[in-house]
Scaffold this motif. Structure first.
Motif, PDB file in Angstrom:
ATOM      1  N   PHE A 141      95.413  23.546  22.239  1.00  0.00           N
ATOM      2  CA  PHE A 141      96.755  23.825  23.148  1.00  0.00           C
ATOM      3  C   PHE A 141      96.285  23.013  24.246  1.00  0.00           C
ATOM      4  N   THR A 142      97.905  23.016  24.748  1.00  0.00           N
ATOM      5  CA  THR A 142      97.475  22.463  26.219  1.00  0.00           C
ATOM      6  C   THR A 142      98.081  23.190  26.941  1.00  0.00           C
ATOM      7  N   TYR A 143      97.140  23.493  27.908  1.00  0.00           N
ATOM      8  CA  TYR A 143      97.815  23.885  28.931  1.00  0.00           C
ATOM      9  C   TYR A 143      98.146  23.473  30.305  1.00  0.00           C
ATOM     10  N   GLN A 144      98.956  24.265  31.006  1.00  0.00           N
ATOM     11  CA  GLN A 144      99.392  23.056  32.638  1.00  0.00           C
ATOM     12  C   GLN A 144     100.702  24.175  32.980  1.00  0.00           C
ATOM     13  N   SER A 145     100.532  24.301  34.700  1.00  0.00           N
ATOM     14  CA  SER A 145     100.315  25.258  35.409  1.00  0.00           C
ATOM     15  C   SER A 145     101.339  24.435  36.672  1.00  0.00           C
ATOM     16  N   SER A 185     101.237  24.025  25.089  1.00  0.00           N
ATOM     17  CA  SER A 185     101.954  23.325  23.985  1.00  0.00           C
ATOM     18  C   SER A 185     101.246  22.677  23.456  1.00  0.00           C
ATOM     19  N   ASN A 186     101.813  22.490  21.898  1.00  0.00           N
ATOM     20  CA  ASN A 186     100.563  21.367  20.880  1.00  0.00           C
ATOM     21  C   ASN A 186      99.996  22.238  20.159  1.00  0.00           C
ATOM     22  N   PHE A 187     100.458  23.117  20.092  1.00  0.00           N
ATOM     23  CA  PHE A 187     100.139  24.501  19.429  1.00  0.00           C
ATOM     24  C   PHE A 187      98.933  24.420  18.556  1.00  0.00           C
ATOM     25  N   SER A 188      97.946  24.823  18.045  1.00  0.00           N
ATOM     26  CA  SER A 188      97.013  24.018  16.491  1.00  0.00           C
ATOM     27  C   SER A 188      96.236  25.716  16.615  1.00  0.00           C
ATOM     28  N   PHE A 189      96.367  26.061  14.966  1.00  0.00           N
ATOM     29  CA  PHE A 189      95.218  27.454  14.818  1.00  0.00           C
ATOM     30  C   PHE A 189      95.264  26.872  13.609  1.00  0.00           C
ATOM     31  N   VAL A 190      93.607  26.224  13.354  1.00  0.00           N
ATOM     32  CA  VAL A 190      93.406  26.733  11.779  1.00  0.00           C
ATOM     33  C   VAL A 190      91.964  27.396  11.548  1.00  0.00           C
ATOM     34  N   PRO A 191      91.859  28.229  11.365  1.00  0.00           N
ATOM     35  CA  PRO A 191      90.088  29.382   9.938  1.00  0.00           C
ATOM     36  C   PRO A 191      89.470  28.345   9.563  1.00  0.00           C
ATOM     37  N   ILE A 192      88.544  28.548   9.698  1.00  0.00           N
ATOM     38  CA  ILE A 192      87.484  27.455   8.447  1.00  0.00           C
ATOM     39  C   ILE A 192      86.823  28.794   7.973  1.00  0.00           C
ATOM     40  N   PRO A 193      87.845  29.087   6.728  1.00  0.00           N
ATOM     41  CA  PRO A 193      86.614  30.009   5.832  1.00  0.00           C
ATOM     42  C   PRO A 193      85.654  29.871   5.157  1.00  0.00           C
ATOM     43  N   ASN A 227     111.351  25.011  22.055  1.00  0.00           N
ATOM     44  CA  ASN A 227     111.627  23.702  21.854  1.00  0.00           C
ATOM     45  C   ASN A 227     109.848  23.205  21.678  1.00  0.00           C
ATOM     46  N   ASN A 228     109.264  24.349  21.355  1.00  0.00           N
ATOM     47  CA  ASN A 228     107.730  24.340  20.266  1.00  0.00           C
ATOM     48  C   ASN A 228     106.947  24.451  21.667  1.00  0.00           C
ATOM     49  N   VAL A 229     107.378  25.379  23.270  1.00  0.00           N
ATOM     50  CA  VAL A 229     106.441  25.123  24.131  1.00  0.00           C
ATOM     51  C   VAL A 229     106.979  26.938  24.843  1.00  0.00           C
ATOM     52  N   LEU A 230     105.378  27.182  24.886  1.00  0.00           N
ATOM     53  CA  LEU A 230     105.849  28.755  25.066  1.00  0.00           C
ATOM     54  C   LEU A 230     105.436  29.042  26.630  1.00  0.00           C
ATOM     55  N   THR A 231     106.065  29.395  27.225  1.00  0.00           N
ATOM     56  CA  THR A 231     106.538  30.205  28.609  1.00  0.00           C
ATOM     57  C   THR A 231     105.440  31.312  28.720  1.00  0.00           C
ATOM     58  N   LEU A 232     104.302  31.268  29.360  1.00  0.00           N
ATOM     59  CA  LEU A 232     103.720  32.710  29.886  1.00  0.00           C
ATOM     60  C   LEU A 232     104.520  33.137  31.015  1.00  0.00           C
ATOM     61  N   GLU A 270      99.583  26.320   8.844  1.00  0.00           N
ATOM     62  CA  GLU A 270      98.949  27.262   9.691  1.00  0.00           C
ATOM     63  C   GLU A 270     100.128  27.689  10.611  1.00  0.00           C
ATOM     64  N   PRO A 271      99.697  28.332  11.641  1.00  0.00           N
ATOM     65  CA  PRO A 271     100.398  29.137  12.600  1.00  0.00           C
ATOM     66  C   PRO A 271     101.185  27.940  13.381  1.00  0.00           C
ATOM     67  N   LEU A 272     102.568  27.715  13.984  1.00  0.00           N
ATOM     68  CA  LEU A 272     103.175  26.758  14.900  1.00  0.00           C
ATOM     69  C   LEU A 272     104.308  27.419  15.641  1.00  0.00           C
ATOM     70  N   PHE A 273     104.954  27.182  16.812  1.00  0.00           N
ATOM     71  CA  PHE A 273     105.189  27.724  17.237  1.00  0.00           C
ATOM     72  C   PHE A 273     107.340  27.497  16.871  1.00  0.00           C
ATOM     73  N   ASN A 274     106.976  26.330  16.001  1.00  0.00           N
ATOM     74  CA  ASN A 274     108.336  26.793  15.303  1.00  0.00           C
ATOM     75  C   ASN A 274     109.668  26.603  16.097  1.00  0.00           C
ATOM     76  N   VAL A 275     109.443  25.647  16.380  1.00  0.00           N
ATOM     77  CA  VAL A 275     110.707  25.636  17.560  1.00  0.00           C
ATOM     78  C   VAL A 275     110.843  26.335  18.989  1.00  0.00           C
ATOM     79  N   ASN A 276     111.896  27.411  17.994  1.00  0.00           N
ATOM     80  CA  ASN A 276     112.469  28.528  19.089  1.00  0.00           C
ATOM     81  C   ASN A 276     111.426  29.519  18.947  1.00  0.00           C
ATOM     82  N   GLY A 277     110.575  29.625  18.391  1.00  0.00           N
ATOM     83  CA  GLY A 277     109.585  31.361  18.524  1.00  0.00           C
ATOM     84  C   GLY A 277     109.071  32.058  16.436  1.00  0.00           C
ATOM     85  N   SER A 278     110.249  31.199  16.069  1.00  0.00           N
ATOM     86  CA  SER A 278     109.745  31.712  14.666  1.00  0.00           C
ATOM     87  C   SER A 278     108.476  32.252  14.189  1.00  0.00           C
ATOM     88  N   LEU A 279     108.597  33.349  13.833  1.00  0.00           N
ATOM     89  CA  LEU A 279     107.507  34.769  13.131  1.00  0.00           C
ATOM     90  C   LEU A 279     106.177  34.701  14.763  1.00  0.00           C
TER      91      LEU A 279
END
Length: 730
Positions: A510-514, A656-664, A478-483, A458-467
């Motif tokens: 996912f986990t959102y933090q401000s 952080s802690n992002f997970s996306f799972v399609p349900i086909p 480090n698997n944390v997306l800063t928007l 599944e799509p993951l952040f892959n440490v430093n955003g690969s893919l």
């Protein structure tokens, strides 16, 4: 005596105008004033202008041919300024205590020179100069196009102004540009800036004023310094060429976009060379080049230059073109980037210029691509190997059922990119890979690093955003997306996974933090977004309360807002979350502004969204379900990601802690004597299983890879009685 009615008077145009004058007062005239003193003088003296008087805010001022200086030493205003001289040199000097406000589009010929030496040039108009702008101190808050000139002294204040250089600009004497309040500095394509400082000093001080500020380079910037030039908190965009000939360019804070330009380092010897220092992450891209500046320097094998230091490294140069007198190696370390001469060019063994990444990522069902860049005397040949059966197991085009393609892309006769592509990647493709290269001087004499291929389900952040594609300054570390990173002036950013995912039913968490930025009040928010807009993974909307989402059409999103409402909103097709008016408050139970991590879960099935938000500190939970109908996205798959925005108020917003799972959905149809079982692509690592008994736990996995036809995986099956099929994610 004849009586004329007042209503008849208004039928006569002249009388109507006279009566209007009696009511409104005097008629305002715009006067054209022409400078008449060939010796120069002060703007404010009526005798220097024809007719007598001086220009005002609604007037036109013309400065004709001649060689003289017009000095502005007090507060003056003009509607249109036309410096139209065709001979001589006409200098407009705005000195300390002087202000010239221009309210309309104004021009200066190639013979005109504008000097700002302590005063202020501002207004709502603009000034297009075919001649130079010389700025020694003072403030500019006006749109000015100029043809080179000189910037010197320390106090250059760009308070909302828009400066555009279209010539050769000499930037010297440790001049510092302070900007903000919507300011934009642009160096056009074909234009040049030469910065020559003699000591460590600031070059650009971004954000001196509140509001946005951008320094863009489409031409060439050449830095010649004996110390360190500091670009502090600036939003720097390099789409041209940045030559760091000597000294160090320090990029401290702010955002830096290097992906589309060329970064060139000058080398005089082993001690004197150009370098860059990033206070945070270095997101590399574009081209890397180097130039030997001293013809008396004789380089040798094993000479090294540390050309960059950084907090962390992301991305890679898309092209590396180092001097052809040697065979080079680039060494991207965890905190520094070094270029090294392996040997002087003499027709010997090839060298890996850009090595295989230590860890490489691919998504099940999508292509996995591994590549290196090599340099050496031609002809270059190579052989890829995988760990199956040990690293000695050779890979060639057509292997693994035709899914493997080996390619060589020549950049020039002695430089090439070697790539290995595995189509429809499977978890069985994960492992170690390496390539060996030769040019005939020794059997496969050069070996790449051994790289690990990770095939994820599944799509993951892959440490430093690969893919992932990161837009507007978003980062993944480090698997944390800063928007948004809490910088003032407004931000609009996004991040999208590179491959479309099935979106007709899914589960995401996912986990959102401000966290607090530069303002006490936090703003604005983020969205989880699915989209199929024309911009693809590069899609990013407007900032502020629009949360980086507004304008992204063919989409749906769940918005989490901290400012307009402490809650969530369902939005579609690029609507503006700030004005849609459908926010649902989740505070005080779950408050996005309290700084706590908030665990978010979104489940979309049968046209209904189930949403859960849990405060990870207080454990308070908000749960809701609402019907939304079919996903309003063209096609069954979409790009998955996030958007974020801030305005005058800001905050640091992370995912952080992002997970996306399609349900086909699994379907079956008769195909001759067989049954064709099919399910959507873009679902990650689901496996097809069967069983003859629904009550048993013993399901048999039918191994892939499965054939993809269009947007469907298909598997023909010989039907048997009482056989059941399902999709299972390992």
């Amino acid at each position: 005596m004849k009586i004329v009615r007042l209503q008849n008077l208004f039928k006569i145009p002249l009388l109507r105008a006279l009566l209007s004058l009696l009511v409104t007062g005097q008629i305002a005239y715009s006067t054209t004033y022409t400078w008449n003193n060939p010796l120069g003088g002060n703007w404010n003296l009526p005798g220097n202008w024809s007719p007598g008087g001086k220009p005002g805010s609604g007037d036109t001022a013309i400065v004709p041919s001649g060689t003289f200086t017009v000095t502005v030493s007090d507060a003056e205003a003009v509607g249109t300024l036309t410096m139209s001289g065709t001979s001589g040199t006409q200098t407009l000097n705005i000195t300390s205590g002087g202000t010239l406000s221009i309210s309309s589009a104004s021009t200066g010929s190639a013979n005109a020179v504008v000097e700002v030496s302590g005063g202020t040039l501002n207004g709502t108009g603009s000034l297009a100069l075919a001649g130079p702008l010389d700025w020694t101190s003072g403030t500019i808050n006006l749109g000015v196009l100029f043809n080179g000139g000189g910037f010197s002294s320390s106090g250059l204040f760009l308070d909302g102004g828009r400066l555009t250089n279209n010539g050769v600009l000499n930037w010297s004497n440790n001049a510092v540009l302070y900007d903000g309040n919507g300011s934009v500095f642009t160096n056009l394509s074909g234009a040049s800036i030469i910065v020559s400082n003699t000591s460590t000093a600031y070059w650009v001080y971004g954000g001196y004023y509140s509001g946005s500020h951008v320094f863009g380079n489409g031409g060439t910037i050449t830095l010649d310094a004996t110390g360190t030039l500091i670009m502090n908190n600036e939003n720097f965009v390099n789409a041209g060429t940045l030559n760091v000939n000597s000294g160090t360019l320090s990029l401290s804070q702010g955002t830096n976009y290097l992906a589309n330009g060329t970064l060139n380092f000058g080398i005089s010897n082993l001690v004197n060379f150009g370098s860059m220092a990033f206070s945070g992450p270095a997101d590399l891209g574009g081209a890397l080049t180097a130039t030997f500046n001293d013809p008396t320097f004789a380089p040798a094998a094993n000479d090294t230059w540390q050309v960059m230091t950084y907090g962390s490294l992301a991305g890679a140069f898309s092209k590396i073109n180092l001097p052809s007198i040697a065979v080079w190696q680039t060494i991207p370390g965890s905190t520094s980037y070094t270029i090294k001469i392996v040997q002087l060019a003499s027709g010997s063994q090839p060298v890996i210029v850009q090595d295989l990444s230590p860890t490489n990522y691919a998504l099940v069902g999508e292509p996995a691509v591994l590549s290196v860049q090599v340099e050496g005397s031609p002809p270059l040949t190579n052989q890829w190997y995988s760990e199956t059966g040990g690293i000695t197991n050779a890979l060639n085009s057509g292997d693994r059922g035709g899914r493997v393609t080996v390619a060589t892309t020549s950049l020039n006769p002695s430089n090439a990119v070697l790539s290995l592509t595995i189509a429809n990647a499977q978890t069985s493709d994960a492992g170690l890979y390496q390539v060996f290269v030769t040019n005939g001087f020794a059997p496969y004499s050069t070996a790449s690093r051994v790289g690990q291929l990770v095939v994820e389900l599944e799509p993951l952040f892959n440490v430093n955003g690969s893919l992932w594609t990161l837009n507007g300054g978003a980062t993944i570390q480090n698997n944390v997306l800063t928007l948004t990173d809490g910088q003032p002036g407004g931000e609009a950013r996004s991040a999208f996974f590179n491959f479309p995912m099935y979106c007709q039913a899914f589960r995401v968490s996912f986990t959102y933090q401000s966290s607090q930025g530069t303002t006490a009040t936090r703003a604005d928010g983020i969205t989880f977004c699915l989209q199929n807009t024309a911009a693809g993974t590069g899609a990013v909307g407007t900032g502020g309360g629009s949360l980086g989402y507004t304008g992204i059409t063919n989409s749906l999103a769940i918005a989490i807002d901290q400012f307009n409402a402490q809650g969530y909103e369902y939005v579609t097709n690029g609507q503006d979350p700030a004005t849609l008016g459908q926010y649902v408050e989740t505070a005080p139970a779950v408050d996005p502004t309290n700084g706590h991590p908030i665990n978010v879960s979104i489940d979309y099935q049968t046209n209904v969204i189930s949403l859960s938000l849990t405060d990870a500190v207080t454990l308070a939970t908000f749960v809701t379900n609402f019907a939304v109908g079919p996903a309003p996205i063209t096609g069954g798959a979409a790009f998955v990601g996030f958007t974020g925005g801030s305005g005058d108020l800001d905050s640091v917003q992370t995912i952080s802690n992002f997970s996306f799972v399609p349900i086909p959905t699994l379907s079956a149809a008769r195909s001759g004597a067989n049954v064709l079982v099919s399910w959507p692509t873009g679902i990650g690592g689901y496996q097809l299983q069967n069983s003859t008994n629904l009550e048993t736990a013993n399901w048999l996995t039918l191994p892939g890879p499965y054939s993809a036809v269009g947007q469907q995986y298909q598997l023909p099956i010989t039907p048997t009685r009482n056989t059941f099929y399902r999709l299972m994610l390992p």
